[in-house]
Design a protein around this motif. Structure first.
Motif, short mmCIF file in Angstrom:
data_model
loop_
_atom_site.label_atom_id
_atom_site.label_comp_id
_atom_site.label_asym_id
_atom_site.label_seq_id
_atom_site.Cartn_x
_atom_site.Cartn_y
_atom_site.Cartn_z
N ASN A 93 0.81 -1.21 0.00
CA ASN A 93 0.00 0.00 0.00
C ASN A 93 0.85 1.27 0.00
O ASN A 93 0.36 2.33 0.34
N LYS A 94 2.10 1.15 -0.35
CA LYS A 94 3.02 2.28 -0.34
C LYS A 94 2.67 3.25 -1.48
O LYS A 94 2.67 2.87 -2.64
N SER A 95 2.38 4.48 -1.14
CA SER A 95 2.02 5.45 -2.17
C SER A 95 3.28 6.04 -2.80
O SER A 95 4.35 6.02 -2.21
N GLY A 96 3.11 6.58 -4.01
CA GLY A 96 4.22 7.23 -4.68
C GLY A 96 5.30 6.30 -5.18
O GLY A 96 6.45 6.71 -5.36
N VAL A 97 4.97 5.02 -5.42
CA VAL A 97 5.95 4.05 -5.90
C VAL A 97 5.58 3.53 -7.28
O VAL A 97 6.41 3.53 -8.19
N TYR A 98 4.37 3.06 -7.46
CA TYR A 98 4.00 2.42 -8.72
C TYR A 98 2.66 2.93 -9.24
O TYR A 98 1.84 3.45 -8.50
N ILE A 99 2.47 2.73 -10.56
CA ILE A 99 1.26 3.20 -11.23
C ILE A 99 0.61 2.09 -12.06
O ILE A 99 -0.38 2.30 -12.72
N GLY A 100 1.19 0.89 -12.03
CA GLY A 100 0.65 -0.24 -12.76
C GLY A 100 1.28 -1.53 -12.27
O GLY A 100 2.39 -1.52 -11.73
N VAL A 101 0.56 -2.64 -12.45
CA VAL A 101 1.03 -3.94 -11.98
C VAL A 101 1.02 -4.93 -13.14
O VAL A 101 -0.02 -5.12 -13.79
N VAL A 102 2.16 -5.55 -13.41
CA VAL A 102 2.25 -6.54 -14.48
C VAL A 102 1.45 -7.78 -14.10
O VAL A 102 1.55 -8.27 -12.97
#
Length: 289
Positions: A93-102
């Motif tokens: 749930n860490k914000s500011g790390v990722y914008i999509g999940v493979v």
């Protein structure tokens, strides 16, 4: 009269504070909090190429059909807004790390971390194409683990730093066996071995599939999964993907250095490349031979 004088003094102080805040030092810029950030996300897109839109004036670099670059650009993504899952089912749930999940499964063991995720992508690409002889990776001690050997029924026998092949199984090339091979590689390889296995490349010559990597315990690695160029200005931008510790799904990173370009990164990033969870140097860019 005293009340009037007090009011004038207070008013002067308020105007003075406002004046100071509204006049920044010479050469600095006033940020406009009402300027909307560009939206480079097509929420309905199901692949990297479809999900991540380009800034105005940019076009994706041409890649050869069937190449590793084309494979990465077309990696399937989970629905927009999906959270990254750890190997044990917990959510990142860490914000500011990722914008999509493979959209690629991970094992229920803490194995597929940063370098392993890149190894996985490379191996999956060649497995899908049937290019079995190209699936090989080095362990940290230098032992070369060829999937073709595993297919023949040989398994890794390790005693301390001594590693060898031992024939203990029937020949097989099904996907389940392939995944077991990868788990062995994940267990004995890492950022140190992968960094040594790759060749150095100049940032100016970056290609899709190149890897920013710092070997160590811990070290880290991210992979370039897409690129585009502005033909008018010559500027080049790229997207990055990573796994991390503990083992987790591969994710498309945001750009913490430039929220108005994110998730794209500019090739003109200077001497250091700051990603959400690691900082790399220009000299850390490597390529599979």
């Amino acid at each position: 009269m005293k009340k009037l004088m007090l009011f004038i003094i207070v008013l002067a102080l308020i105007v003075g504070c406002s004046s100071q805040k509204g006049n920044p030092e010479e050469g600095s810029e006033i940020s406009n909090p009402f300027t909307p950030k560009p939206n480079f996300i097509n929420e309905e897109g199901t692949t990297i190429e479809e999900r991540f839109l380009l800034p105005e004036g940019f076009e994706r670099l041409e890649v050869e059909e069937g190449s590793f670059a084309a494979y990465l650009r077309r990696l399937p993504l989970k629905a927009h807004g999906t959270k990254v899952s750890y190997y044990d089912g917990r959510t990142k749930n860490k914000s500011g790390v990722y914008i999509g999940v493979v959209d690629m499964d991970i094992d229920d063991r803490d194995l597929q971390q940063c370098a392993d995720a890149i190894i996985r992508l490379r191996a999956e690409y060649f497995y899908e194409r049937g290019e079995i002889d190209k699936i090989h990776f080095n362990f940290t001690n230098g032992f070369r683990a060829d999937y073709s050997k595993w297919m023949e029924g040989y398994r890794v026998s390790a005693s301390g730093n001594d590693v060898k092949w031992v024939k203990t199984a029937e020949a097989s090339n099904n996907y389940d066996s392939f995944k077991k091979y990868l788990n062995i590689v994940f267990a004995y390889a890492g950022t140190i071995s992968l960094e040594n296995e790759l060749m150095a490349v100049a940032v100016e010559d970056m290609k899709i599939g190149d890897v920013f990597i710092q070997g160590g315990s811990p070290g880290h690695a991210v992979v370039v999964v897409d690129m585009a160029r502005n033909e008018t200005t010559g500027e080049v931008i790229f997207l990055l993907a990573q796994s991390y510790m503990p083992a987790q799904e591969t994710q498309i990173l945001v750009n913490p250095m430039d929220e108005y370009l994110s998730p794209w990164y500019s090739l003109s990033f200077g001497e250091t490349l700051r990603t959400p969870e690691w900082v790399f140097n220009r000299e850390n860019l490597k390529r599979f031979e």
